[in-house]
Design a protein around this motif. Structure first.
Motif, PDB file in Angstrom:
ATOM      1  N   ALA A  97      -0.916 -10.690   6.625  1.00 47.63           N
ATOM      2  CA  ALA A  97      -1.434 -10.748   5.252  1.00 47.63           C
ATOM      3  C   ALA A  97      -0.820 -11.525   4.702  1.00 47.63           C
ATOM      4  N   TRP A  98       0.712 -11.506   4.519  1.00 51.52           N
ATOM      5  CA  TRP A  98       1.634 -12.094   3.504  1.00 51.52           C
ATOM      6  C   TRP A  98       2.458 -13.127   4.359  1.00 51.52           C
ATOM      7  N   GLU A  99       2.459 -14.298   3.935  1.00 49.19           N
ATOM      8  CA  GLU A  99       3.603 -15.286   4.422  1.00 49.19           C
ATOM      9  C   GLU A  99       5.106 -14.815   4.020  1.00 49.19           C
ATOM     10  N   ASP A 100       4.975 -14.430   2.848  1.00 44.89           N
ATOM     11  CA  ASP A 100       6.490 -14.054   2.514  1.00 44.89           C
ATOM     12  C   ASP A 100       7.064 -12.719   3.219  1.00 44.89           C
ATOM     13  N   GLU A 101       8.133 -12.931   4.046  1.00 48.26           N
ATOM     14  CA  GLU A 101       8.674 -11.725   4.732  1.00 48.26           C
ATOM     15  C   GLU A 101       9.278 -10.561   3.889  1.00 48.26           C
ATOM     16  N   THR A 102       9.186 -10.769   2.654  1.00 44.56           N
ATOM     17  CA  THR A 102      10.131  -9.709   1.817  1.00 44.56           C
ATOM     18  C   THR A 102       8.931  -8.666   1.275  1.00 44.56           C
ATOM     19  N   TRP A 103       8.041  -8.338   2.058  1.00 46.86           N
ATOM     20  CA  TRP A 103       7.047  -7.456   1.842  1.00 46.86           C
ATOM     21  C   TRP A 103       7.794  -5.807   1.654  1.00 46.86           C
ATOM     22  N   PRO A 104       7.291  -5.013   0.831  1.00 46.52           N
ATOM     23  CA  PRO A 104       8.248  -4.015   0.654  1.00 46.52           C
ATOM     24  C   PRO A 104       7.993  -2.846   1.702  1.00 46.52           C
ATOM     25  N   SER A 105       8.497  -1.967   2.185  1.00 49.37           N
ATOM     26  CA  SER A 105       8.643  -0.866   3.089  1.00 49.37           C
ATOM     27  C   SER A 105       9.175   0.338   2.740  1.00 49.37           C
ATOM     28  N   PRO A 106       8.726   1.442   2.774  1.00 50.61           N
ATOM     29  CA  PRO A 106       8.962   2.768   2.583  1.00 50.61           C
ATOM     30  C   PRO A 106      10.350   2.874   3.218  1.00 50.61           C
ATOM     31  N   PRO A 107      11.549   3.431   2.575  1.00 40.49           N
ATOM     32  CA  PRO A 107      12.707   3.795   3.031  1.00 40.49           C
ATOM     33  C   PRO A 107      12.368   4.664   4.491  1.00 40.49           C
ATOM     34  N   PRO A 108      13.656   4.663   5.162  1.00 42.07           N
ATOM     35  CA  PRO A 108      13.408   5.731   6.627  1.00 42.07           C
ATOM     36  C   PRO A 108      13.373   7.114   6.129  1.00 42.07           C
ATOM     37  N   GLU A 109      14.212   7.339   5.016  1.00 43.13           N
ATOM     38  CA  GLU A 109      14.071   8.851   4.712  1.00 43.13           C
ATOM     39  C   GLU A 109      12.799   9.269   3.912  1.00 43.13           C
ATOM     40  N   THR A 110      11.895   8.560   3.952  1.00 43.94           N
ATOM     41  CA  THR A 110      10.380   8.937   3.379  1.00 43.94           C
ATOM     42  C   THR A 110       9.634   9.946   3.975  1.00 43.94           C
ATOM     43  N   PRO A 111       9.373  11.143   3.288  1.00 42.87           N
ATOM     44  CA  PRO A 111       8.989  12.408   3.941  1.00 42.87           C
ATOM     45  C   PRO A 111       7.586  11.856   4.406  1.00 42.87           C
ATOM     46  N   PRO A 112       7.207  12.310   5.488  1.00 43.99           N
ATOM     47  CA  PRO A 112       5.647  12.017   6.191  1.00 43.99           C
ATOM     48  C   PRO A 112       4.589  12.434   5.160  1.00 43.99           C
ATOM     49  N   ALA A 113       4.656  13.289   4.139  1.00 42.33           N
ATOM     50  CA  ALA A 113       3.663  13.671   3.423  1.00 42.33           C
ATOM     51  C   ALA A 113       3.272  12.537   2.327  1.00 42.33           C
ATOM     52  N   GLU A 114       4.457  11.654   2.023  1.00 42.91           N
ATOM     53  CA  GLU A 114       4.574  10.303   1.241  1.00 42.91           C
ATOM     54  C   GLU A 114       4.207   9.313   1.782  1.00 42.91           C
ATOM     55  N   LEU A 115       4.748   9.169   3.081  1.00 39.56           N
ATOM     56  CA  LEU A 115       4.666   7.890   3.824  1.00 39.56           C
ATOM     57  C   LEU A 115       3.211   7.350   4.092  1.00 39.56           C
ATOM     58  N   GLY A 116       2.258   8.144   4.294  1.00 40.89           N
ATOM     59  CA  GLY A 116       0.879   7.456   4.801  1.00 40.89           C
ATOM     60  C   GLY A 116       0.376   6.883   3.326  1.00 40.89           C
ATOM     61  N   TYR A 117       0.575   7.518   2.103  1.00 36.27           N
ATOM     62  CA  TYR A 117       0.207   6.768   0.856  1.00 36.27           C
ATOM     63  C   TYR A 117       0.958   5.546   0.510  1.00 36.27           C
ATOM     64  N   LEU A 118       2.438   5.577   0.641  1.00 36.52           N
ATOM     65  CA  LEU A 118       3.007   4.425   0.610  1.00 36.52           C
ATOM     66  C   LEU A 118       2.594   3.208   1.402  1.00 36.52           C
ATOM     67  N   LEU A 119       2.395   3.511   2.776  1.00 36.88           N
ATOM     68  CA  LEU A 119       2.076   2.321   3.614  1.00 36.88           C
ATOM     69  C   LEU A 119       0.666   1.907   3.240  1.00 36.88           C
ATOM     70  N   ALA A 120      -0.176   2.679   2.580  1.00 34.32           N
ATOM     71  CA  ALA A 120      -1.647   2.076   2.300  1.00 34.32           C
ATOM     72  C   ALA A 120      -1.627   1.328   0.921  1.00 34.32           C
ATOM     73  N   ALA A 121      -0.593   1.954   0.122  1.00 33.02           N
ATOM     74  CA  ALA A 121      -0.783   1.461  -1.257  1.00 33.02           C
ATOM     75  C   ALA A 121      -0.736   0.142  -1.479  1.00 33.02           C
ATOM     76  N   ASN A 122      -0.319  -0.825  -1.012  1.00 32.12           N
ATOM     77  CA  ASN A 122      -0.429  -2.191  -1.016  1.00 32.12           C
ATOM     78  C   ASN A 122      -1.117  -3.014  -0.141  1.00 32.12           C
ATOM     79  N   CYS A 123      -2.065  -2.260   0.568  1.00 31.77           N
ATOM     80  CA  CYS A 123      -2.854  -3.072   1.526  1.00 31.77           C
ATOM     81  C   CYS A 123      -4.469  -3.088   0.988  1.00 31.77           C
ATOM     82  N   LEU A 124      -5.210  -4.044   1.239  1.00 32.94           N
ATOM     83  CA  LEU A 124      -6.363  -4.262   0.538  1.00 32.94           C
ATOM     84  C   LEU A 124      -7.367  -3.421   1.524  1.00 32.94           C
TER      85      LEU A 124
END
Length: 238
Positions: free
Chosen positions: A155-182
């Motif tokens: 989706a993005w040419e710029d490789e600086t797209w955000p990624s949730p930190p490794p310590e993100t709890p699984p309850a929050e991870l799904g939301y954060l991964l989907a948040a910036n996607c169309l």
């Protein structure tokens, strides 16, 4: 703050902002507010008349609904929004940034108490991850992150797209991964309503893998549907 860390109440009231989009916990949503009732909502939030700068964003079921006057016009589950940066323009309009917090279930609407809707709501916590599910959690988290990487690279040419930190709890991870996607509105609503963290991760993996496949085949980023605000511009949704 996670659901389990907050004081619980059977029912609370929230100012509501019905939109033809879905706010996910942890997501950022910019808004451009021009309608008088939502200008008043911003004034009330900024002045403290509405405490804690919090209100509810909830999806409208149909684009054909011009005036929400019944709970039947709205999806059952919404998300609280915390008002962040705000700018009042000379003509009284507002540009604001909101941050998604926690889910609620809409129980009733009050159309008389304020110029904007007031909802009676109850909180919607997640189900606990079963004991002994560490291996499944790690596997699903890794799969969902991999699907997100494939989507982001397509989706993005710029490789600086955000990624949730490794310590993100699984309850929050799904939301954060989907948040910036169309993702289409129905898919985002299903993610919002899913109360099991592992099922949510599984759904995110499936949805982002599907979208990454579409993008790779098209070699282009599809235009967002009308009900979803463009992520790089202020949304004008009232």
């Amino acid at each position: 703050m996670r659901d389990a860390e907050r004081p619980q109440a059977d029912k609370v009231t929230l100012p509501l902002f019905p939109l033809q989009t879905v706010l996910l916990p942890g997501a950022v949503l910019p808004l451009h507010l021009f309608e008088p009732r939502y200008r008043q909502l911003m004034v009330d939030l900024l002045s403290g008349a509405v405490p804690e700068r919090r209100f509810g964003i909830i999806g409208i079921k149909s684009a054909g609904v011009r005036e929400v006057d019944s709970v039947d016009h709205l999806h059952p589950i919404g998300c609280t929004a915390l008002l962040g940066e705000s700018e009042r323009l000379p003509d009284g309009r507002f540009d604001v940034v909101t941050h998604g917090e926690r889910r609620f279930r809409l129980l009733d609407l009050d159309q008389t108490r304020a110029p904007y809707l007031i909802g009676t709501v109850e909180w919607v916590p997640d189900e606990p991850v079963p004991a002994g599910a560490e291996e499944a959690t790690e596997r699903l988290s890794a799969s969902a992150r991999s699907a997100y990487r494939r989507y982001a690279e397509s989706a993005w040419e710029d490789e600086t797209w955000p990624s949730p930190p490794p310590e993100t709890p699984p309850a929050e991870l799904g939301y954060l991964l989907a948040a910036n996607c169309l993702l289409p509105l129905p898919d985002r609503q299903r993610l919002l309503e899913e109360t099991h963290p592992l099922r949510r991760l599984r759904a995110v993996n499936k949805l982002l893998s599907r979208e990454a496949g579409f993008l790779a085949a098209l070699n282009a980023v599809p235009a967002p549907p009308p009900e979803v605000p463009h992520l790089t511009t202020r949304a004008c949704l009232n």
